[in-house]
Write an enzyme that holds these catalytic residues in place. Structure first.
Site, mmCIF file in Angstrom:
data_model
loop_
_atom_site.group_PDB
_atom_site.id
_atom_site.type_symbol
_atom_site.label_atom_id
_atom_site.label_comp_id
_atom_site.label_asym_id
_atom_site.label_seq_id
_atom_site.Cartn_x
_atom_site.Cartn_y
_atom_site.Cartn_z
ATOM 1 N N GLU A 295 -4.729 -1.654 -3.846
ATOM 2 C CA GLU A 295 -5.082 -2.486 -5.001
ATOM 3 C C GLU A 295 -3.864 -3.159 -5.602
ATOM 4 O O GLU A 295 -3.940 -4.307 -6.070
ATOM 5 C CB GLU A 295 -5.817 -1.650 -6.047
ATOM 6 C CG GLU A 295 -7.118 -1.016 -5.553
ATOM 7 C CD GLU A 295 -8.084 -2.017 -4.942
ATOM 8 O OE1 GLU A 295 -8.148 -3.164 -5.412
ATOM 9 O OE2 GLU A 295 -8.782 -1.647 -3.981
ATOM 10 N N TYR A 370 -10.697 -5.717 7.407
ATOM 11 C CA TYR A 370 -9.515 -5.074 6.832
ATOM 12 C C TYR A 370 -8.546 -4.636 7.940
ATOM 13 O O TYR A 370 -7.352 -4.970 7.919
ATOM 14 C CB TYR A 370 -9.930 -3.845 6.033
ATOM 15 C CG TYR A 370 -10.732 -4.110 4.787
ATOM 16 C CD1 TYR A 370 -10.298 -3.637 3.548
ATOM 17 C CD2 TYR A 370 -11.940 -4.799 4.824
ATOM 18 C CE1 TYR A 370 -11.039 -3.849 2.386
ATOM 19 C CE2 TYR A 370 -12.686 -5.028 3.675
ATOM 20 C CZ TYR A 370 -12.235 -4.548 2.472
ATOM 21 O OH TYR A 370 -12.970 -4.767 1.336
#
EC number: 3.4.11.2
Length: 439
Positions: A295, A370
């Site tokens: 994040e 991803y």
């Protein structure tokens, strides 16, 4: 001359690059600034709000279309004058008095019970917690709480003012510039100066305690999780130092903020200048530390550099996933090469039908986006060496700071850092469906 590319790795024709969410956004204007004034009652889930947009039409507009959820619209002004409007199916259509290109303003008064926007991945946007609110807007959740031009390439500055009961803390994007109490309510005012995509705008409301993690890093968390959170986010300053070295300076002037909710969340949530984690992501043993790194990396890849369209999502998630591997090798865990070998074996066993540079709306958050994105970056690093690779990443973030980016833009820049022609390399990794071998 390069060898001809096999059919399955030829670049996807541009005619297939239709918007993933064609009912969201309007290309007839650009928003420069959002001024949002919200009054929210937590227990009743009741929102009353005024949104003021400063925008510029790129062509004469017979109609101005905004994205807005199922609220009651009390009135609309365009350039300070009442405007006719219709509101249905998540779209607020305005008829200005005189269509003209150039600057204009819109003011919308609205109220109701905010609820998430339906999507392939469940509801996204404004969502009630057990005792508070979380806003998780990616990719189409922004209209769940404010009228907007909901497309990732229309970035604007924001002022967000939220009034709610005083026992609650409000966290929003940008810098807290004012906090004032009147009676039993408190108003929190945040200003986000750097341009921000609508899906990254966020408001968090809860009974939070504030902890300073280090220079320009804040953590908001329930009091009962203070010890666990302090440990699990305790190495975030080292992550920041690593990513600053590898990616360039942290891109925002406001402090980076992490929020841990009282509730459990399926996955952490990304917002500009902020990341939101559930109580289940905090175990006191750094069991989910890779997510903390992931994040944080999004502040460069996704928030400062934002995909111009959703087909370029690997520029967010592939880079953030690779940042996990960089932190692993920096902090004494498995090397990036070990992670790459592991995930290459895993992905080889999965269906070979995903094109990284255009995965399709339903596969936007497929784990292959991803991990294949991270593998493409590791393959590039292996091929050109650390010096050229990290120079490329710093040049990428500097050249497009606070802007909109595409896969083609990244390839064009990357080719300047390769010692030989890499067209076939990028065609295979980004546009081919079959997973290439690792170097």
């Amino acid at each position: 001359m390069d060898d001809p590319l096999p059919e399955d790795v030829r670049p996807v024709p541009s005619t297939t690059h239709r918007p993933y969410f064609p009912t969201h956004g309007d290309d007839g204007y650009r928003v420069g600034h959002y001024d949002l004034s919200l009054e929210y009652k937590v227990s009743a889930n009741r929102l009353g709000a005024v949104a003021r947009l400063s925008a510029t039409a790129v062509r004469p507009l017979e109609r101005i279309s905004l994205d807005l959820g199922a609220f009651r619209v009390g009135g609309v002004l365009v350039d300070g004058r009442p405007a006719r409007f219709t509101h249905r199916d998540g779209r607020l259509h305005l008829t200005p008095g005189r269509p003209a290109p150039g600057p204009f303003t819109v003011e919308v008064r609205y109220s109701g019970a905010p609820r998430p926007v339906s999507s392939h991945w469940g509801g996204v946007g404004w969502e009630q917690l057990t005792d508070g609110v979380i806003v998780a807007g990616q990719p189409v959740g922004a209209p769940s709480w404010f009228p907007c031009n909901d497309r990732p390439d229309d970035k604007a500055s924001y002022r967000i003012a939220v009034t709610t009961a005083s026992p609650y803390t409000v966290v929003a994007n940008g810098e807290l510039v004012e906090r004032r109490r009147a009676g039993q309510a408190t108003t929190w005012v945040y200003e986000q100066a750097e341009p921000m995509a609508t899906y990254l705008a966020s408001v968090q409301i809860g009974r939070y305690r504030r902890t300073e993690l280090g220079p320009r890093m804040l953590l908001f968390h329930p009091a009962r999780l203070a010890g666990r959170a302090a440990n699990d986010f305790g190495r975030q300053d080292r992550m920041m130092a690593l990513f600053t070295d590898r990616f360039g300076p942290y891109p925002f002037r406001a402090p980076y903020t992490a929020v841990v909710t009282e509730d459990e969340l399926e996955i952490p949530v990304e917002a500009q200048g902020m990341s939101i984690f559930g109580a289940n992501h905090v175990d006191g043993a750094r069991g989910e530390e890779r997510l903390v790194a992931h994040e944080l990396a999004h502040q460069w890849f996704g928030n400062s550099l934002t995909a111009a369209g959703w087909r370029h999502i690997w520029l967010h998630e592939g880079f953030a996933a690779y940042a996990e591997w960089l932190w692993s090798e920096e902090s004494g865990g498995p090397s990036a090469a070990a992670h790459a070998a592991h995930w290459h074996r895993r992905l080889t066993a999965l269906p070979q039908d995903l094109v990284l540079a255009d995965p399709g709306a339903r596969d936007l958050f497929d784990d292959r986006v991803y991990k294949r994105g991270a593998l493409a970056l590791h393959a590039l690093r292996t091929g050109i060496g650390d010096l050229a690779f990290f120079s490329l990443l710093r040049a990428w973030t500097a050249a497009h700071r606070h802007g909109s980016v595409t896969t083609e833009m990244f390839v064009d820049l990357a080719l300047e850092f390769t010692p030989r022609s890499y067209e076939t390399f990028f065609a295979s990794w980004l546009y081919g469906s079959r997973l290439p071998p690792l170097p």
